[in-house]
Design an enzyme around this catalytic site. Structure first.
Site, PDB file in Angstrom:
ATOM      1  CB  THR A   1      -1.025  -0.091   1.166  1.00  0.00           C
ATOM      2  OG1 THR A   1      -1.883   1.035   1.102  1.00  0.00           O
ATOM      3  CG2 THR A   1      -0.365  -0.141   2.531  1.00  0.00           C
TER       4      THR A   1
ATOM      5  CE  LYS B   1      -1.488   0.671  -3.633  1.00  0.00           C
ATOM      6  NZ  LYS B   1      -2.883   0.900  -3.996  1.00  0.00           N
TER       7      LYS B   1
ATOM      8  CG  ASN C   1      -4.799  16.203 -11.645  1.00  0.00           C
ATOM      9  OD1 ASN C   1      -5.333  15.829 -10.604  1.00  0.00           O
ATOM     10  ND2 ASN C   1      -3.503  16.425 -11.734  1.00  0.00           N
ATOM     11  NE  ARG C   2      -4.114  20.502  -6.707  1.00  0.00           N
ATOM     12  CZ  ARG C   2      -3.812  20.157  -5.471  1.00  0.00           C
ATOM     13  NH1 ARG C   2      -4.456  20.674  -4.442  1.00  0.00           N
ATOM     14  NH2 ARG C   2      -2.868  19.272  -5.229  1.00  0.00           N
TER      15      ARG C   2
ATOM     16  CE  LYS D   1       0.460  14.613 -10.796  1.00  0.00           C
ATOM     17  NZ  LYS D   1       0.362  14.793  -9.320  1.00  0.00           N
TER      18      LYS D   1
ATOM     19  CE1 TYR E   1      -9.873   1.800   2.571  1.00  0.00           C
ATOM     20  CE2 TYR E   1     -10.863   1.658   4.745  1.00  0.00           C
ATOM     21  CZ  TYR E   1      -9.783   1.476   3.914  1.00  0.00           C
ATOM     22  OH  TYR E   1      -8.616   0.986   4.414  1.00  0.00           O
TER      23      TYR E   1
HETATM   24  P1  ATR Z   1      -2.095   9.014  -5.244  1.00  0.00           P
HETATM   25  O1  ATR Z   1      -0.951   8.116  -5.523  1.00  0.00           O
HETATM   26  O2  ATR Z   1      -2.868   8.710  -3.987  1.00  0.00           O
HETATM   27  O3  ATR Z   1      -2.996   9.230  -6.394  1.00  0.00           O
HETATM   28  P2  ATR Z   1      -0.716  11.481  -5.740  1.00  0.00           P
HETATM   29  O4  ATR Z   1       0.087  10.867  -6.809  1.00  0.00           O
HETATM   30  O5  ATR Z   1      -0.064  12.427  -4.782  1.00  0.00           O
HETATM   31  O6  ATR Z   1      -1.390  10.398  -4.826  1.00  0.00           O
HETATM   32  O7  ATR Z   1      -1.970  12.185  -6.399  1.00  0.00           O
HETATM   33  C1  ATR Z   1      -2.918  12.847  -5.652  1.00  0.00           C
HETATM   34  C2  ATR Z   1      -4.004  13.344  -6.595  1.00  0.00           C
HETATM   35  O8  ATR Z   1      -4.965  14.079  -5.828  1.00  0.00           O
HETATM   36  C3  ATR Z   1      -3.501  14.298  -7.653  1.00  0.00           C
HETATM   37  O9  ATR Z   1      -4.290  14.155  -8.798  1.00  0.00           O
HETATM   38  C4  ATR Z   1      -3.720  15.668  -6.978  1.00  0.00           C
HETATM   39  O10 ATR Z   1      -3.844  16.732  -7.890  1.00  0.00           O
HETATM   40  P3  ATR Z   1      -2.502  17.480  -8.427  1.00  0.00           P
HETATM   41  O11 ATR Z   1      -1.881  16.545  -9.430  1.00  0.00           O
HETATM   42  O12 ATR Z   1      -3.002  18.723  -9.056  1.00  0.00           O
HETATM   43  O13 ATR Z   1      -1.650  17.699  -7.212  1.00  0.00           O
HETATM   44  C5  ATR Z   1      -5.049  15.409  -6.320  1.00  0.00           C
HETATM   45  N1  ATR Z   1      -5.322  16.302  -5.188  1.00  0.00           N
HETATM   46  C6  ATR Z   1      -4.816  16.232  -3.936  1.00  0.00           C
HETATM   47  N2  ATR Z   1      -5.331  17.198  -3.160  1.00  0.00           N
HETATM   48  C7  ATR Z   1      -6.199  17.901  -3.935  1.00  0.00           C
HETATM   49  C8  ATR Z   1      -7.065  19.025  -3.715  1.00  0.00           C
HETATM   50  N3  ATR Z   1      -7.146  19.610  -2.529  1.00  0.00           N
HETATM   51  N4  ATR Z   1      -7.836  19.455  -4.740  1.00  0.00           N
HETATM   52  C9  ATR Z   1      -7.770  18.858  -5.961  1.00  0.00           C
HETATM   53  N5  ATR Z   1      -6.975  17.794  -6.231  1.00  0.00           N
HETATM   54  C10 ATR Z   1      -6.204  17.335  -5.239  1.00  0.00           C
END
Ligand code: ATR
Length: 275
Positions: free
Chosen positions: A62, A66, A151-152, A156, A222
């Site tokens: 986890t 990964k 995505n924000r 990406k 969850y």
């Molecule tokens: P994971 O492996 O859990 O997917 P990650 O690679 O850090 O973790 O990705 C987190 C995702 O959640 C990303 O798509 C991130 O958006 P960014 O790529 O713009 O950072 C998104 N994310 C996290 N917090 C967010 C928020 N407050 N609002 C919108 N998107 C968010």
């Protein structure tokens, strides 16, 4: 003889996986034990290799390991290969094989447990991190009509869509990347939250009319009433959290290790009651 398995993570203390695998083992009469195995951030491979040297037969992996698990695997199943992430390792015949059961787990939860057939549906995936990479191929294999990745950080989402471009034809209307703001005026049958925003009690800003009539909102998180779930309920969508996906991905891993398919429904129901 008892076979040993574990879930490796950082942190791993709150993992439900030992309970889930213990329930599967009781149900199928398999002689296994399954423990939580914490690994230091710089010690994933060493922790896993020691577990194997001590006789372990496999591990689940986890966050945040990964991708490291993907690197450690000497051979990988096709969907794990393209996901760049592995959540299940098998130690057999002196080799380490890697699988990713997250996507199959998500699809099984949607289609079997929630009775939501993905075929020809318009799907919005929020987030372009590891969670989205992990589920993309099985999701496309279920032949949705369209997959939109928002995505924000738009760049990406664009790289993710480019990464999976050779599978995009599986969705009749294709797969595209979009900013959240550009979603105004579009509707989806299924909106999946694969961002980590809910963990900080946040959500990406979605237009109010995003859900088609009878739409489903699925949060991979969850045990938490996330802002996304609240938003979806307020806007008339049906909602589901990621507990079913967690149990289904575990069932796929159990099947890979033991060759036996456990029944997931009673395990999901029991965890729901205990929640
Ligand atoms: P994971 O492996 O859990 O997917 P990650 O690679 O850090 O973790 O990705 C987190 C995702 O959640 C990303 O798509 C991130 O958006 P960014 O790529 O713009 O950072 C998104 N994310 C996290 N917090 C967010 C928020 N407050 N609002 C919108 N998107 C968010």
């Amino acid at each position: 003889m008892t076979d040993h398995y574990a879930v490796v993570g950082h942190p791993v203390a709150h993992s439900l996986s030992p309970d889930i695998h213990a329930a599967f083992a009781r149900q199928t009469g398999q002689d296994i034990d399954y423990v939580k195995l914490p690994a230091p951030l710089d010690g994933f491979a060493a922790t896993v290799l020691k577990f194997r040297a001590d006789g372990g037969k496999g591990v689940n992996v986890t966050l945040p390991f990964k991708h490291e698990a993907w690197k450690l695997a000497e051979e990988r199943a096709a969907d794990a290969e393209v996901a760049g992430a592995v959540n299940t390792l098998v130690f057999k015949d002196g080799k380490i094989s890697g699988h990713n059961t997250d996507g199959l787990g998500l699809v099984a939860d949607l289609e079997r447990n929630l009775q939501f057939a993905l075929r020809d549906k318009r799907v919005l995936l929020m987030g372009a991190g590891g969670a989205t990479y992990g589920v993309m191929q099985p999701l496309l294999n279920a032949r949705p009509r369209q997959v939109e990745v928002a995505n924000r950080t738009l760049a990406k989402a664009q790289s993710l869509v480019a990464h999976f471009a050779r599978f995009a034809h599986l969705a009749k209307d294709g797969m595209t990347a979009q900013s959240y703001a550009a979603l105004a005026g579009t509707q989806f049958d299924l909106v999946i939250n694969a961002t980590s925003a809910g963990l900080q009690d946040e959500m990406p800003s979605l237009p109010a009319g995003i859900f088609a009539a009878g739409g489903l909102a699925y949060d991979m998180v969850y045990g938490k009433h996330t802002p996304f779930m609240k938003f979806a309920q307020k806007h008339g969508a049906r909602t589901a959290d990621g507990l079913g996906m967690l149990v289904e991905q575990a069932a796929e891993a159990f099947f890979i290790w033991r060759g036996v398919r456990p029944e997931t429904r009673p395990v999901i129901e029991k965890l729901r009651i205990e929640d």
